[in-house]
Motif scaffolding. Structure first.
Motif, PDB file in Angstrom:
ATOM      1  N   ASP A 147      74.916 -21.905  22.926  1.00  0.00           N
ATOM      2  CA  ASP A 147      74.952 -20.942  24.045  1.00  0.00           C
ATOM      3  C   ASP A 147      73.945 -19.802  23.884  1.00  0.00           C
ATOM      4  N   TRP A 148      73.062 -19.893  22.869  1.00  0.00           N
ATOM      5  CA  TRP A 148      72.157 -18.751  22.637  1.00  0.00           C
ATOM      6  C   TRP A 148      71.244 -18.494  23.834  1.00  0.00           C
ATOM      7  N   ILE A 149      70.877 -19.559  24.554  1.00  0.00           N
ATOM      8  CA  ILE A 149      69.949 -19.372  25.671  1.00  0.00           C
ATOM      9  C   ILE A 149      70.636 -18.631  26.822  1.00  0.00           C
ATOM     10  N   GLU A 150      71.841 -19.051  27.160  1.00  0.00           N
ATOM     11  CA  GLU A 150      72.502 -18.353  28.267  1.00  0.00           C
ATOM     12  C   GLU A 150      72.876 -16.925  27.889  1.00  0.00           C
ATOM     13  N   VAL A 151      73.206 -16.709  26.628  1.00  0.00           N
ATOM     14  CA  VAL A 151      73.475 -15.339  26.182  1.00  0.00           C
ATOM     15  C   VAL A 151      72.212 -14.484  26.337  1.00  0.00           C
ATOM     16  N   ALA A 152      71.061 -15.065  26.002  1.00  0.00           N
ATOM     17  CA  ALA A 152      69.800 -14.328  26.164  1.00  0.00           C
ATOM     18  C   ALA A 152      69.564 -13.957  27.629  1.00  0.00           C
ATOM     19  N   PHE A 153      69.803 -14.894  28.533  1.00  0.00           N
ATOM     20  CA  PHE A 153      69.592 -14.612  29.956  1.00  0.00           C
ATOM     21  C   PHE A 153      70.571 -13.551  30.470  1.00  0.00           C
ATOM     22  N   ARG A 154      71.830 -13.648  30.093  1.00  0.00           N
ATOM     23  CA  ARG A 154      72.806 -12.652  30.573  1.00  0.00           C
ATOM     24  C   ARG A 154      72.469 -11.270  30.012  1.00  0.00           C
ATOM     25  N   THR A 155      71.995 -11.225  28.788  1.00  0.00           N
ATOM     26  CA  THR A 155      71.632  -9.946  28.164  1.00  0.00           C
ATOM     27  C   THR A 155      70.432  -9.324  28.879  1.00  0.00           C
ATOM     28  N   ALA A 156      69.442 -10.151  29.200  1.00  0.00           N
ATOM     29  CA  ALA A 156      68.257  -9.641  29.899  1.00  0.00           C
ATOM     30  C   ALA A 156      68.620  -9.150  31.300  1.00  0.00           C
ATOM     31  N   ARG A 157      69.478  -9.876  31.984  1.00  0.00           N
ATOM     32  CA  ARG A 157      69.899  -9.461  33.338  1.00  0.00           C
ATOM     33  C   ARG A 157      70.567  -8.094  33.305  1.00  0.00           C
TER      34      ARG A 157
END
Ligand code: G3I
Length: 304
Positions: A147-157
């Motif tokens: 899930d590291w990729i989706e965590v990265a996207f949610r963090t950037a948003r």
């Protein structure tokens, strides 16, 4: 139009280049940059090793120079890259598990917040897929959990809600390649589950091992049909003369044929600026003169 940027703008697109901060004192370089381009991507200056060389201590001076130059000259900025297995500072390379995950989240939050409101699109995650097989690339980030990729996207948003958030990769141009399908399925899944992703970047470093594919337009369109913008983010093409020019023209025509292909960025200005040690993959020669590839790109941007 008579320049790449103006001609692309007439088609509702941008035309960009990678920029190195230390070259902003080179008059020939800056002359071409300011004349031709409407988007810039810092070539190395926003990467993890550059922006957080010591954990928790952020250095933005080189990246800020590029952003300031862009803003002063009416160009937009593509941020590159928040989370990547390569060009990590040594301290991050030595982390794993929860400590690395926490460091990644903090890094994204800090950098995206620093540039909040100044970035057209972020390469949130770069090159996370393996070169063959269609699965994820092994890396310290991947080993923190799928899930590291989706965590990265949610963090950037959360840090910069106004920036478009992109996944960026290479060798995803040919629709039949397993890597392309792997990324496609990830984007499809993210859209289905509401993970905040707005765009997909196709680096498009074309050479004999990964040539421009005849199904490139199909690939761009299929991704766009998932409900994301697509961009050509690091274009360079091995070769010279009319062969190279023809391929450049084909790439431009494919982007213009896809409504959600919002822009093209070449990975450097002159051949001598290229990351490739040898070869002549760009639009200007070492002296800053326009090559046949430049003319082909300009002609296609102005076609129709
Ligand atoms: O800054 C150091 C300098 O202090 C040191 O003395 C010198 C000695 O080698 O190295 C300098 O760092 C170099 C850096 O570029 C800045 O010039 C690195 O060695 C060199 O590896 C690095 O190369 C960059 C490469 O990414 C690293 O992965 C290229 O400039 C850059 O064009 C390239 O860009 C990547 C994209 O980010 C992602 N997609 C592929 C693309 C091409 O490889």
């Amino acid at each position: 139009g008579t320049t790449l940027g103006a001609s692309a703008a007439e088609k509702g697109r941008y035309f960009g280049t990678a920029v190195a901060a230390y070259k902003l004192s080179d008059a020939t370089y800056v002359g071409i940059l300011n004349r031709e381009f409407t988007m810039v991507t810092p070539e190395n200056e926003m990467k993890w090793d550059a922006t957080e060389p010591t954990q928790g201590q952020f250095t933005y001076s080189s990246a800020d120079r590029i952003v300031s130059h862009a803003q002063a000259n009416g160009m937009r900025v593509r941020g590159h890259a928040l989370a990547w297995h390569s060009q990590q500072p040594g301290w991050a390379q030595n982390l794993s598990g929860a400590a690395l995950r926490q460091a990644m989240v903090n890094h994204i939050t800090q950098v995206a917040t620093h540039y909040q409101g100044k970035i057209y699109a972020w390469d949130v995650v770069n090159e996370a897929y393996a070169d063959s097989g269609g699965g994820r690339r092994d890396s310290n980030l991947q080993r923190t959990g799928d899930d590291w990729i989706e965590v990265a996207f949610r963090t950037a948003r959360a840090a910069d809600p106004g920036a478009k958030l992109c996944y960026n990769d290479y060798n995803t141009d040919n629709w039949t390649w397993a890597k392309t399908q792997g990324v496609y399925n990830m984007v499809k899944d993210f859209k289905a589950r509401g993970v905040p992703i707005d765009c997909v970047g196709f680096q498009s470093h074309f050479n004999s091992g990964s040539p421009y594919p005849s199904n490139y337009r199909t690939t761009l369109q299929n991704f766009a049909d998932l409900g994301v913008d697509v961009q050509i983010t690091e274009l360079d093409i091995e070769g010279s003369g009319s062969t190279q020019a023809t391929t450049y023209g084909n790439v431009v025509r494919d982007c213009l044929a896809v409504a959600r292909c919002t822009g093209i960025t070449v990975w450097g200005i002159r051949d001598s600026d290229s990351w490739r040690a040898s070869g002549t993959p760009l639009l200007f020669d070492a002296g800053g003169n326009k090559k046949p590839a430049y003319t082909a790109v300009l002609t296609e941007l102005n076609a129709g």
